[in-house]
Design an enzyme around this catalytic site. Structure first.
Site, PDB file in Angstrom:
ATOM      1  N   LYS A  79       7.121 -15.771  -0.565  1.00  0.00           N
ATOM      2  CA  LYS A  79       6.041 -14.833  -0.942  1.00  0.00           C
ATOM      3  C   LYS A  79       5.952 -13.681   0.072  1.00  0.00           C
ATOM      4  CE  LYS A  79       1.247 -14.694  -2.575  1.00  0.00           C
ATOM      5  NZ  LYS A  79       0.514 -13.704  -1.827  1.00  0.00           N
ATOM      6  N   ASP A 126      -5.934 -14.756   7.295  1.00  0.00           N
ATOM      7  CA  ASP A 126      -4.586 -15.315   7.097  1.00  0.00           C
ATOM      8  C   ASP A 126      -4.089 -16.009   8.365  1.00  0.00           C
ATOM      9  OD1 ASP A 126      -4.884 -14.131   4.651  1.00  0.00           O
ATOM     10  OD2 ASP A 126      -3.262 -12.677   4.872  1.00  0.00           O
ATOM     11  N   ARG A 177       0.840  -1.213   0.000  1.00  0.00           N
ATOM     12  CA  ARG A 177       0.000   0.000   0.000  1.00  0.00           C
ATOM     13  C   ARG A 177       0.872   1.259   0.000  1.00  0.00           C
ATOM     14  NH1 ARG A 177      -3.170  -3.813   2.221  1.00  0.00           N
ATOM     15  NH2 ARG A 177      -5.420  -3.594   2.471  1.00  0.00           N
ATOM     16  N   ASN A 218       1.957 -13.873  -7.714  1.00  0.00           N
ATOM     17  CA  ASN A 218       0.669 -14.235  -7.112  1.00  0.00           C
ATOM     18  C   ASN A 218       0.353 -13.234  -6.009  1.00  0.00           C
ATOM     19  OD1 ASN A 218      -1.665 -15.570  -6.557  1.00  0.00           O
ATOM     20  ND2 ASN A 218      -0.701 -17.340  -5.583  1.00  0.00           N
ATOM     21  N   SER A 275     -13.419 -10.698  -1.760  1.00  0.00           N
ATOM     22  CA  SER A 275     -12.135 -10.141  -1.311  1.00  0.00           C
ATOM     23  C   SER A 275     -12.312  -8.665  -0.978  1.00  0.00           C
ATOM     24  CB  SER A 275     -11.090 -10.297  -2.417  1.00  0.00           C
ATOM     25  OG  SER A 275      -9.923  -9.579  -2.076  1.00  0.00           O
ATOM     26  N   ARG A 326      -7.516 -16.617  -9.608  1.00  0.00           N
ATOM     27  CA  ARG A 326      -8.037 -15.831  -8.476  1.00  0.00           C
ATOM     28  C   ARG A 326      -8.914 -14.709  -9.035  1.00  0.00           C
ATOM     29  NH1 ARG A 326      -3.398 -14.237  -4.392  1.00  0.00           N
ATOM     30  NH2 ARG A 326      -5.251 -13.800  -3.113  1.00  0.00           N
ATOM     31  N   GLU A 356      -4.016 -18.368  -2.187  1.00  0.00           N
ATOM     32  CA  GLU A 356      -2.867 -18.959  -2.885  1.00  0.00           C
ATOM     33  C   GLU A 356      -3.186 -20.342  -3.444  1.00  0.00           C
ATOM     34  OE1 GLU A 356      -2.826 -16.755  -0.786  1.00  0.00           O
ATOM     35  OE2 GLU A 356      -0.916 -15.721  -0.563  1.00  0.00           O
ATOM     36  N   SER A 412     -13.126  -9.761   5.392  1.00  0.00           N
ATOM     37  CA  SER A 412     -11.769  -9.302   5.747  1.00  0.00           C
ATOM     38  C   SER A 412     -11.723  -7.803   6.049  1.00  0.00           C
ATOM     39  CB  SER A 412     -10.789  -9.614   4.591  1.00  0.00           C
ATOM     40  OG  SER A 412     -10.852 -10.954   4.216  1.00  0.00           O
ATOM     41  N   GLY A 437      -1.761 -10.631  -4.571  1.00  0.00           N
ATOM     42  CA  GLY A 437      -3.062  -9.954  -4.605  1.00  0.00           C
ATOM     43  C   GLY A 437      -2.933  -8.473  -4.304  1.00  0.00           C
ATOM     44  N   GLN A 458      -9.865  -6.740  -1.059  1.00  0.00           N
ATOM     45  CA  GLN A 458      -8.844  -6.047  -1.862  1.00  0.00           C
ATOM     46  C   GLN A 458      -9.461  -5.245  -3.010  1.00  0.00           C
ATOM     47  OE1 GLN A 458      -5.892  -8.943  -3.017  1.00  0.00           O
ATOM     48  NE2 GLN A 458      -5.256  -9.326  -0.913  1.00  0.00           N
ATOM     49  N   ASP A 482       6.214 -10.790  -2.952  1.00  0.00           N
ATOM     50  CA  ASP A 482       5.039  -9.938  -3.226  1.00  0.00           C
ATOM     51  C   ASP A 482       5.434  -8.472  -3.381  1.00  0.00           C
ATOM     52  OD1 ASP A 482       3.402 -12.111  -3.180  1.00  0.00           O
ATOM     53  OD2 ASP A 482       2.094 -11.395  -1.561  1.00  0.00           O
ATOM     54  N   ARG A 526      -7.491 -23.138   0.211  1.00  0.00           N
ATOM     55  CA  ARG A 526      -6.903 -23.402   1.529  1.00  0.00           C
ATOM     56  C   ARG A 526      -7.782 -24.302   2.401  1.00  0.00           C
ATOM     57  NH1 ARG A 526      -4.266 -17.383   2.864  1.00  0.00           N
ATOM     58  NH2 ARG A 526      -2.265 -17.874   1.882  1.00  0.00           N
ATOM     59  N   HIS A 535       2.749 -20.148   0.956  1.00  0.00           N
ATOM     60  CA  HIS A 535       3.623 -19.815   2.078  1.00  0.00           C
ATOM     61  C   HIS A 535       3.018 -20.129   3.436  1.00  0.00           C
ATOM     62  CE1 HIS A 535       1.603 -15.606   2.244  1.00  0.00           C
ATOM     63  NE2 HIS A 535       0.900 -16.375   1.441  1.00  0.00           N
ATOM     64  N   ARG A 536       1.714 -19.838   3.599  1.00  0.00           N
ATOM     65  CA  ARG A 536       1.119 -20.027   4.937  1.00  0.00           C
ATOM     66  C   ARG A 536       0.955 -21.500   5.296  1.00  0.00           C
ATOM     67  NH1 ARG A 536       0.782 -15.072   6.363  1.00  0.00           N
ATOM     68  NH2 ARG A 536       0.113 -13.572   4.796  1.00  0.00           N
TER      69      ARG A 536
HETATM   70  O1  LIG Z   1      -5.616  -6.156   1.690  1.00  0.00           O
HETATM   71  C1  LIG Z   1      -4.732  -6.927   2.061  1.00  0.00           C
HETATM   72  O2  LIG Z   1      -3.563  -6.555   2.306  1.00  0.00           O
HETATM   73  C2  LIG Z   1      -5.075  -8.357   2.253  1.00  0.00           C
HETATM   74  C3  LIG Z   1      -6.393  -8.727   2.384  1.00  0.00           C
HETATM   75  C4  LIG Z   1      -6.800 -10.128   2.640  1.00  0.00           C
HETATM   76  O3  LIG Z   1      -7.351 -10.639   1.443  1.00  0.00           O
HETATM   77  P1  LIG Z   1      -8.957 -10.715   1.144  1.00  0.00           P
HETATM   78  O4  LIG Z   1      -9.520  -9.370   1.313  1.00  0.00           O
HETATM   79  O5  LIG Z   1      -8.958 -11.202  -0.260  1.00  0.00           O
HETATM   80  O6  LIG Z   1      -9.516 -11.701   2.134  1.00  0.00           O
HETATM   81  C5  LIG Z   1      -5.628 -10.997   3.061  1.00  0.00           C
HETATM   82  O7  LIG Z   1      -5.985 -12.354   3.006  1.00  0.00           O
HETATM   83  C6  LIG Z   1      -4.419 -10.758   2.202  1.00  0.00           C
HETATM   84  O8  LIG Z   1      -3.337 -11.569   2.590  1.00  0.00           O
HETATM   85  C7  LIG Z   1      -3.966  -9.325   2.319  1.00  0.00           C
HETATM   86  C1  LIG Z   2      -4.017 -14.222   0.723  1.00  0.00           C
HETATM   87  C2  LIG Z   2      -2.761 -13.831   0.777  1.00  0.00           C
HETATM   88  O1  LIG Z   2      -2.117 -13.093  -0.170  1.00  0.00           O
HETATM   89  P1  LIG Z   2      -2.592 -12.049  -1.290  1.00  0.00           P
HETATM   90  O2  LIG Z   2      -2.072 -10.734  -0.827  1.00  0.00           O
HETATM   91  O3  LIG Z   2      -1.928 -12.529  -2.540  1.00  0.00           O
HETATM   92  O4  LIG Z   2      -4.089 -12.068  -1.375  1.00  0.00           O
HETATM   93  C3  LIG Z   2      -1.899 -14.220   1.933  1.00  0.00           C
HETATM   94  O5  LIG Z   2      -0.784 -13.644   2.065  1.00  0.00           O
HETATM   95  O6  LIG Z   2      -2.265 -15.072   2.733  1.00  0.00           O
END
Ligand SMILES: O=C(O)C1=C[C@@H](OP(=O)(O)O)[C@@H](O)[C@H](O)C1
Ligand SMILES: C=C(OP(=O)(O)O)C(=O)O
Length: 425
Positions: free
Chosen positions: A411, A313, A27, A93, A169, A123, A341, A197, A95, A171, A49, A344, A385-386
């Site tokens: 990652k 996570d 960010r 990978n 998500s 994804r 990833e 989340s 996100g 995100q 990442d 899960r 990774h997790r």
């Molecule tokens: O915004 C972020 O930094 C994240 C949001 C989460 O994803 P989701 O919003 O897809 O659950 C989390 O699992 C990811 O590792 C990081």
């Molecule tokens: C979901 C994860 O990663 P991403 O930021 O790629 O979504 C994670 O780190 O567990």
């Protein structure tokens, strides 16, 4: 395939400086790019990442300098959107690179292609693309609808009103929020239905504020952001330690005899995953906080039944900790584990069963029974990774555990096994 065998181990002791947060690092890199002024970012995470975000920025001509083995980045902001004729961006990978960049690249002028590892192309990103298209942006799928690779012909984002789904998500909402201040007019973002989340939205709003932008948050149902703004660099900014990365060490102390203090995250942290320590406490671990540290010590662990949508996570760490508790543990409301990833829910259930555990894989929950007599198994990590990190905890049982492809922790946490071996005896 490369693998590592750990244990059996009896105790976990020591103090650990947790590397920088992935969520904050990516960010901050993006907002520093859009901001006016130069930003010195310290304690940046040095992992795949983040490298994908940095490489993408470099491809687009953003100027930065890395120091201190990648943990410090001095970045010259553009004081506005990214504008390059053409760019082809490989985002692995990650996100937190793919989703925010998809929205941010729409702000300027240029043609972009965003793609990643095969799993990135499985994804979903359709909810974000729908929202951007409704704001007049030309975003197209190269292959399967709703999934990367994407091509964008950018010409700015208009203001107005846009709806975004938040049930897969957070995100997608994060991506829109971070881009909104550079839209051509004021923007109201309405969240359509459930928002998963949620604490990650707080991280987003916190970083936006650090770069000088206020968002009118109407109870996470709508967000109003003024358009035509410029982010302002705070000058210097330090990345907190990664709360999800801290979870493995806290759990190690809770399971094994011993005491572990993690530095870099604590009661002052903006990351939702610090609440992992509360879940561990509910299981019976002894937890103490300071503003920038958390300490965990063994307690008699009991199983819990908890909605963990707010810590998706770190919740994976609870799934392996559950093997060491009295009574079953159920982790609820985690449907979106299936689109990360790897799937899960399937992967955790499959690998826990290899140890001999009794596990129920629900559509959006998992129940794990404790296991007194662990069978030695080689854990497949699905390039996740997790999975590698949370199964390392099994080494505190009666049996050793083998982790296949341990390098997948790169990652978010390339030094994980080194640090783990320092604290576990
Ligand atoms: O915004 C972020 O930094 C994240 C949001 C989460 O994803 P989701 O919003 O897809 O659950 C989390 O699992 C990811 O590792 C990081
Ligand atoms: C979901 C994860 O990663 P991403 O930021 O790629 O979504 C994670 O780190 O567990």
């Amino acid at each position: 395939m490369n693998s590592i065998t750990l244990g059996p181990l009896n105790s976990a002791n020591g103090e650990i400086q947790i590397p920088g947060s992935k969520s904050l690092s990516n960010r901050i890199l993006l907002l520093a790019t859009l901001a006016q002024g130069t930003t010195k970012i310290t304690n940046l995470l040095d992992s795949d990442d983040i490298r994908h975000m940095l490489n993408a920025l470099k491809t687009m001509g953003v100027r930065y300098q890395l120091e201190d083995e990648g943990r410090t980045c001095i970045l010259e902001g553009l004081a506005g959107p990214i504008n390059v004729d053409h760019a082809d961006l490989f985002l692995g990978n990650a996100g937190t690179a793919m989703r925010p960049l998809t929205a941010a690249l729409c702000l300027g002028k240029g043609e972009y292609r965003l793609h990643g590892e095969p799993r990135m192309h499985e994804r979903p990103i359709g909810d974000l693309v729908d929202a951007l298209q409704s704001l007049g942006v030309d975003v197209q799928y190269e292959g399967t609808k709703d999934y990367p690779p994407l091509t964008i012909k950018a010409n700015g984002i208009t203001g107005g009103e846009v709806s975004i789904k938040g049930n897969i998500s957070s995100q997608f909402l994060t991506a829109l929020l971070m881009s909104a201040p550079l839209a051509k007019g004021d923007l109201t973002i309405k969240v359509d239905g459930e928002l998963v989340s949620k604490p990650y939205i707080d991280i987003t709003l916190h970083v936006m504020k650090q770069f000088g932008v206020d968002v009118d948050n109407q109870d996470y149902k709508a967000f109003v952001i003024k358009g035509n703004q410029t982010y302002q660099s705070p000058g210097e900014i330090m990345v907190e330690g990664d709360a999800s990365s801290a979870s493995y060490f806290l759990a190690a102390a809770a399971i094994a005899g011993g005491k572990i203090k993690v530095h870099g995250v604590g009661s002052d942290s903006v990351q939702g995953d610090v609440k992992f320590a509360e879940a561990l406490k509910a299981m019976g671990a002894n937890i103490t906080y300071g503003p920038t540290w958390i300490e965990a010590e063994r307690g008699e662990l009991n199983g819990i039944d908890m909605d963990m949508n707010h810590i998706p996570d770190a919740a994976m760490t609870i799934a392996t900790t559950a093997l060491f508790a009295e009574g079953p543990t159920t982790i609820r409301n985690i449907y979106n584990w299936r689109v990360k990833e790897t799937d899960r829910l399937y992967a955790m259930a499959t690998e826990l069963k290899k140890l001999g555990a009794d596990v129920i894989e629900g559509e959006d929950y998992i129940t794990v029974q404790p296991l007194k007599d662990v069978q030695h198994a080689a854990i497949d990590t699905y390039n996740d990774h997790r999975i590698a990190m949370c199964f390392s905890l099994v080494a505190f049982s009666n049996s050793a555990v083998t982790i296949n492809d341990p390098g997948c922790t790169s990652k978010t946490f390339p030094t994980y096994f080194e640090l783990f071996e320092n604290i576990a005896k």
